[in-house]
Design an enzyme around this catalytic site. Structure first.
Site, PDB file in Angstrom:
ATOM      1  N   ASP A  22       4.421  12.896   2.201  1.00 46.44           N
ATOM      2  CA  ASP A  22       5.566  13.637   2.695  1.00 46.44           C
ATOM      3  C   ASP A  22       5.914  14.711   1.673  1.00 46.44           C
ATOM      4  OD1 ASP A  22       7.614  14.405   4.313  1.00 46.44           O
ATOM      5  OD2 ASP A  22       9.051  13.024   3.417  1.00 46.44           O
TER       6      ASP A  22
ATOM      7  N   CYS B 268       2.572 -16.571   7.902  1.00 48.63           N
ATOM      8  CA  CYS B 268       2.787 -17.456   9.057  1.00 48.63           C
ATOM      9  C   CYS B 268       1.781 -18.603   9.102  1.00 48.63           C
ATOM     10  CB  CYS B 268       2.721 -16.642  10.347  1.00 48.63           C
ATOM     11  SG  CYS B 268       4.128 -15.525  10.524  1.00 48.63           S
TER      12      CYS B 268
ATOM     13  N   ASP C 126       5.800   6.416  10.852  1.00 48.65           N
ATOM     14  CA  ASP C 126       5.946   5.755   9.550  1.00 48.65           C
ATOM     15  C   ASP C 126       7.388   5.336   9.449  1.00 48.65           C
ATOM     16  OD1 ASP C 126       6.935   8.620   8.844  1.00 48.65           O
ATOM     17  OD2 ASP C 126       7.577   7.336   7.192  1.00 48.65           O
TER      18      ASP C 126
ATOM     19  N   HIS D  18       4.219 -10.108   6.271  1.00 47.93           N
ATOM     20  CA  HIS D  18       4.427 -10.444   7.684  1.00 47.93           C
ATOM     21  C   HIS D  18       4.907  -9.248   8.498  1.00 47.93           C
ATOM     22  CE1 HIS D  18       5.458 -12.289  11.419  1.00 47.93           C
ATOM     23  NE2 HIS D  18       6.591 -11.594  11.347  1.00 47.93           N
TER      24      HIS D  18
ATOM     25  N   CYS E  13      -0.909 -13.771  10.187  1.00 44.27           N
ATOM     26  CA  CYS E  13      -0.799 -13.353   8.779  1.00 44.27           C
ATOM     27  C   CYS E  13      -0.743 -14.564   7.849  1.00 44.27           C
ATOM     28  CB  CYS E  13       0.402 -12.434   8.568  1.00 44.27           C
ATOM     29  SG  CYS E  13       1.981 -13.285   8.320  1.00 44.27           S
TER      30      CYS E  13
ATOM     31  N   CYS F 128       1.517 -15.405  15.032  1.00 40.80           N
ATOM     32  CA  CYS F 128       1.088 -14.419  14.041  1.00 40.80           C
ATOM     33  C   CYS F 128      -0.023 -15.001  13.162  1.00 40.80           C
ATOM     34  CB  CYS F 128       2.271 -14.000  13.174  1.00 40.80           C
ATOM     35  SG  CYS F 128       1.835 -12.803  11.899  1.00 40.80           S
TER      36      CYS F 128
END
Length: 387
Positions: free
Chosen positions: A106, A324, A281, A350, A321, A319
RNA sequence: GGUGGGGUUCCCGAGUGGCCAAAGGGAACAGACUGUAAAUCUGUCGUCGUACGACUUCGGUGGUUCAAAUCCACCCCCCACCA
């Protein structure tokens, strides 16, 4: 769904950086691939924010495991510390931060806005005082190009002026002209072919649809690799934001990637995708992770809450991940209350997984022509946030 | 046994006649967070009531006073030092 011809939709593994291939559309939603010097970004995409060269609490190996394809860095912050020249001497931000996939930087326009007490816009550029030590600096469009090239950014953003949601018409009208002049100065300072970095323009226009239109018209005529919508989600009511987004997104050049800056919630992202936005984003997944708000397949929860104190179930049973798969809600709540650093990592891991799965699901749905049903499902999870 | 210090709302701790249901911090409970000045910020936090308010509270008991967490007497407990 519109399926494009195979020769158009199945490119060789590496095309010229800046090439944007549209594979399919489903309604206004688009499925594409953006080619950069560090790889291909499959769109629609969510880009985790790594302001100072680090996605807070998350290391690159985690980002790879999450399936992150591209992350953000920030010109203003990296310029002040450690300095773009220092980064350049280390081979650029990819090398310095050990991240070998695409990076979007940015421009610092948003910092000039959010740190407005310390900044002053004028024709030449934006003058600001460092929030770190009070030192005075001038960011010109040209200077910002130089910094981003030093960082080795794959996708550079032009310096822009982002206006607050209560900014009057007259000021906003002048502001979009300035943003356009700055965008053209940026393009001149970095002509196409000067390097492999892409350059995106940022459309503005505050909260006036005719100014939004004007800003797009002024910029779309020029040779940028992509077009962003800036200045939304800066405190305005959600219906107004959605209205302006619905107005602006279709105006952006069809063949170029469209980026909605700084947005947003899962609902915002799905809404953006349905309106034809390709890139997003937001700090929300990482910041909220650190503050205890976690996104799940059944909606968002605050892990701080007492009701989870003895909840032995995973955060999100659907999930995949690490968090989890490994820990209970009770443990995550404990880590948060105990202010353990691990809490930040597990929660961030997560939430990023959730946001990346969200856009991955959207990509699959667009390809399958089932995006409307997908969007309806996500909307049902966040019905209370619907405008 | 003597001398000195002290016992305040869940915890620490300020308060030494009315402006005190009682500073501040912590804990607890809830909420916010959108191109990250965010490991941040906000609210609640004696009881009841939406609120104005009412009621109960500052180790215990009794007293002085129009009025006491604050002054007095006695008692209980804690700490330090001296015997």
């Amino acid at each position: 769904m519109t399926q494009f011809s195979p020769s158009f939709s199945e490119p060789p593994s590496a095309l010229q950086p800046g090439t944007f291939v549209l594979h399919a559309t489903d309604g206004s939603a688009r499925r594409g691939s953006l080619h950069t010097a560090h790889g291909i970004v499959e769109t629609p995409i969510f880009m985790p924010v790594g302001t100072v060269g680090s996605v807070k609490a998350i290391a690159p190996d985690d980002l790879h495991a999450l399936g992150a394809e591209i992350i953000l860095g920030n010109t203003y912050h990296l310029f002040l510390r450690p300095g773009d020249a220092l980064v350049a001497r280390r081979g650029g931000l990819h090398s310095f931060a050990a991240w070998n996939k695409p990076i979007l930087t940015d421009s610092g326009g948003y910092q000039a806005f959010s740190l407005s007490a310390l900044s002053k816009f004028r024709e030449e550029g934006v003058e600001f005082r460092s929030h770190l030590d009070g030192s005075k600096h001038l960011f010109t469009p040209e200077k910002v190009m130089e910094i981003q090239r030093n960082l080795g950014s794959d996708i550079m953003m032009v310096l822009d002026e982002c206006v607050a949601h209560n900014t009057p018409y007259d000021y906003t009208a002048k502001s979009i002209e300035l943003t356009t002049r700055w965008a053209l100065r940026s393009r001149n300072a970095y002509p196409r072919g000067a390097g492999s970095n892409l350059l995106f323009a940022i459309t503005q226009g505050g909260f006036f649809s005719d100014l939004r239109t004007a800003s797009v018209e002024q910029l779309a005529a020029h040779d940028f690799d992509g077009f962003a919508i800036g200045g939304l989600s800066v405190g305005e009511p959600k219906p107004q934001m959605y209205e302006l987004l619905a107005h602006t997104a279709p105006l952006l050049p069809f063949a170029k990637p469209r980026y909605l800056m700084g947005v947003g919630t899962p609902l915002d992202i799905i809404t953006g995708i349905s309106l034809g936005v390709d890139m997003f984003d937001c700090v929300l997944p990482t910041r909220n992770a650190r503050n205890g708000t976690l996104y799940t397949s059944t909606g968002k929860i605050n892990i701080k809450r007492k009701e989870y104190a003895e909840d032995d179930t995973p955060l999100d049973a659907n999930c995949s991940c690490y968090t989890c798969q490994t820990f209970s809600r009770a443990y995550l709540r404990h880590l948060f209350h105990a202010k353990e650093i691990l809490s930040f990592r597990l929660n961030s891991l997560h939430n990023l997984t959730y946001f990346l799965a969200l856009v991955k699901g959207a990509r699959a749905a667009i390809s399958a022509g089932t995006f409307a049903a997908y969007a309806a499902h996500i909307q049902s999870l966040y019905a209370d946030e619907m405008p």
